[in-house]
Motif scaffolding. Structure first.
Motif, mmCIF file in Angstrom:
data_model
loop_
_atom_site.group_PDB
_atom_site.id
_atom_site.type_symbol
_atom_site.label_atom_id
_atom_site.label_comp_id
_atom_site.label_asym_id
_atom_site.label_seq_id
_atom_site.Cartn_x
_atom_site.Cartn_y
_atom_site.Cartn_z
ATOM 1 N N LYS A 180 -1.863 -8.306 -7.101
ATOM 2 C CA LYS A 180 -0.798 -7.323 -6.886
ATOM 3 C C LYS A 180 0.593 -7.891 -7.170
ATOM 4 O O LYS A 180 1.593 -7.196 -6.995
ATOM 5 C CB LYS A 180 -0.854 -6.775 -5.450
ATOM 6 N N GLU A 235 4.247 6.509 -5.999
ATOM 7 C CA GLU A 235 3.220 6.367 -7.040
ATOM 8 C C GLU A 235 1.965 7.073 -6.525
ATOM 9 O O GLU A 235 1.466 6.741 -5.441
ATOM 10 C CB GLU A 235 2.916 4.893 -7.305
ATOM 11 N N ASP A 286 2.286 -5.885 -9.902
ATOM 12 C CA ASP A 286 2.544 -4.542 -9.384
ATOM 13 C C ASP A 286 3.801 -4.533 -8.520
ATOM 14 O O ASP A 286 4.648 -3.640 -8.632
ATOM 15 C CB ASP A 286 1.359 -4.055 -8.532
ATOM 16 N N GLU A 335 -1.859 9.534 -7.051
ATOM 17 C CA GLU A 335 -3.033 9.994 -7.783
ATOM 18 C C GLU A 335 -3.329 11.403 -7.284
ATOM 19 O O GLU A 335 -3.564 11.610 -6.092
ATOM 20 C CB GLU A 335 -4.227 9.078 -7.518
ATOM 21 N N HIS A 365 4.596 0.070 -0.683
ATOM 22 C CA HIS A 365 5.169 0.255 -2.020
ATOM 23 C C HIS A 365 6.456 1.068 -1.951
ATOM 24 O O HIS A 365 7.388 0.842 -2.724
ATOM 25 C CB HIS A 365 4.141 0.871 -2.981
ATOM 26 N N ARG A 416 -3.726 3.487 -5.564
ATOM 27 C CA ARG A 416 -2.412 2.943 -5.890
ATOM 28 C C ARG A 416 -1.504 4.109 -6.229
ATOM 29 O O ARG A 416 -1.500 4.574 -7.373
ATOM 30 C CB ARG A 416 -2.506 1.953 -7.059
ATOM 31 N N TYR A 417 -0.745 4.657 -5.241
ATOM 32 C CA TYR A 417 -0.662 4.132 -3.886
ATOM 33 C C TYR A 417 -0.805 5.252 -2.859
ATOM 34 O O TYR A 417 -0.858 5.014 -1.691
ATOM 35 C CB TYR A 417 0.668 3.393 -3.688
ATOM 36 N N ARG A 418 -0.871 6.495 -3.329
ATOM 37 C CA ARG A 418 -0.989 7.623 -2.422
ATOM 38 C C ARG A 418 -1.727 8.764 -3.122
ATOM 39 O O ARG A 418 -1.389 9.135 -4.257
ATOM 40 C CB ARG A 418 0.406 8.099 -2.010
ATOM 41 N N SER A 431 -9.239 0.618 0.352
ATOM 42 C CA SER A 431 -7.939 0.286 -0.260
ATOM 43 C C SER A 431 -7.952 0.526 -1.764
ATOM 44 O O SER A 431 -7.285 -0.172 -2.527
ATOM 45 C CB SER A 431 -7.546 -1.168 0.045
ATOM 46 N N ASP A 432 -8.699 1.533 -2.174
ATOM 47 C CA ASP A 432 -8.856 1.864 -3.593
ATOM 48 C C ASP A 432 -7.942 3.026 -3.957
ATOM 49 O O ASP A 432 -8.379 4.088 -4.390
ATOM 50 C CB ASP A 432 -10.330 2.197 -3.881
ATOM 51 N N GLY A 486 0.832 -1.191 0.000
ATOM 52 C CA GLY A 486 0.000 0.000 0.000
ATOM 53 C C GLY A 486 0.866 1.240 0.000
ATOM 54 O O GLY A 486 1.976 1.247 -0.535
ATOM 55 N N THR A 536 1.953 -10.078 -0.239
ATOM 56 C CA THR A 536 0.617 -9.530 -0.482
ATOM 57 C C THR A 536 -0.413 -10.631 -0.285
ATOM 58 O O THR A 536 -0.099 -11.812 -0.440
ATOM 59 C CB THR A 536 0.511 -8.940 -1.912
#
Length: 351
Positions: free
Chosen positions: A212, A317, A215, A319, A190, A339-341, A336-337, A186, A207
């Motif tokens: 994942k 990584e 990933d 958004e 990551h 990837r990743y911050r 948990s939706d 997460g 994981t």
């Protein structure tokens, strides 16, 4: 001075636009115009008072990147225009043994002052964080950032997720010849994978999700173990020097201590809502294994981490979100939706 911010007025209230007061820079202060602020799970817990003790109004945010806009008369390390960061702390006693060793996160004098929800003499008596246009911080707790401008948003999570994994990796000497496991892929995990790999350790990602696996390999893992697969776990018994467990949910630790070598360490950096089940002490005693913990990192090691990441081209990584999307981001984090911050574009705070 009055600045725009986003925060909550109560545990059951949404994060919404506020105005807050910032002090004028004192002799040793640095004023920072915030460009980006990462969204940490701790922000959610604090805003919703899930850990208790939240002081309202609450303006979270401790993964801060911005530009110096003013400095105090006695500040020599920074100049207007510098790219800088602020992490989880903005003060400590500066005189206890831990502070003297550059480990302010373990301050035994006054305790460290959190970037938000920490005690301060500034009104209203507690600190406001990085979900705001601007912040004023003692120069001792400001960090230099050498990454290029197009990476600055992705640098922000290094100020918490990065240092929280870097500190134990360095303390337990992760590097060439060491086998290091990272549990959980997460926001923290990551970064743990990226940093352990960059330090030269044989890096294994754990994981619960087969989805994942690729990933984790893409992030730099040399191997990936699906922890629900007993055969995959058993194949690595007694082989790890260090396992860094980033999972913040209560779970059985015995499955991971069994994977440690003699003198190996399972280091926990996630605080679960409910206690982990008591571990089997025989697995520790007969192999001189240890279960340990680690808390963020000191200012010197945070600067070391940032410099290392700039040299190696390492960022989180992310958004990017607008400030008005913070509550939506919290809801997605709980599922948990991400990837990743998530990282806030702070130029949207005053919009």
């Amino acid at each position: 001075m009055t600045v725009h911010a986003y925060g909550a007025q109560a545990a059951d209230q949404p994060v919404q636009p506020l105005t807050i007061e910032r002090r004028a820079p004192g002799p040793h202060d640095v004023q920072i115009d915030i460009a980006f602020c990462g969204v940490c799970h701790s922000d959610l817990h604090t805003v919703r008072s899930e850990w208790g003790g939240t002081l309202y109004p609450c303006v979270p945010g401790h993964e801060i990147v911005g530009h110096v806009s003013a400095i105090g008369a006695d500040v020599t390390r920074f100049a207007v225009g510098d790219v800088v960061g602020v992490g989880c702390m903005v003060d400590s006693c500066q005189s206890c043994a831990s502070c003297d060793e550059g480990l302010e996160q373990y301050c035994t004098g006054t305790g460290f002052v959190g970037t938000y929800n920490g005690a301060t003499t500034d009104a209203p008596g507690h600190t406001f964080g990085g979900y705001s246009e601007q912040i004023v911080v003692s120069d001792k707790f400001v960090l230099s950032i050498a990454h290029p401008a197009d990476q600055l948003a992705a640098v922000a999570p290094l100020l918490c997720a990065g240092i929280t994994t870097w500190s134990p990796l360095r303390h337990w000497n992760a590097g060439p010849g060491k086998k290091v496991g990272i549990v959980g892929i997460g926001g923290l995990g990551h970064m743990g994978v990226k940093l352990a790999h960059a330090l030269g350790a044989h890096t294994v990602a754990f994981t619960t999700s087969e989805g994942k696996r690729q990933d984790a390999l893409d992030l730099g893992a040399d191997e990936v173990i699906v922890s629900r697969n007993a055969d995959e776990m058993a194949a690595h018994a007694g082989s790890f020097d260090l396992i860094l467990n980033t999972v913040a949910a209560s779970h059985d630790l015995d499955a991971f201590t069994a994977l440690l070598k003699r003198d190996g360490t399972l280091c926990l950096v996630g605080v679960p809502e409910h206690a982990h089940p008591s571990p089997d002490v025989s697995a520790l005693i007969f192999k001189r294994r240890a279960i340990a913990g680690s808390l963020i990192g000191g200012i010197a090691e945070t600067q070391e981490m940032l410099d290392f990441c700039a040299e190696k081209g390492i960022v989180s990584e992310i958004e990017m979100i607008d400030a008005a999307q913070i509550d939506e981001a919290y809801d997605r984090m709980e599922r948990s939706d991400v990837r990743y911050r998530f990282v806030i574009d702070n130029s949207t705070i005053a919009a």
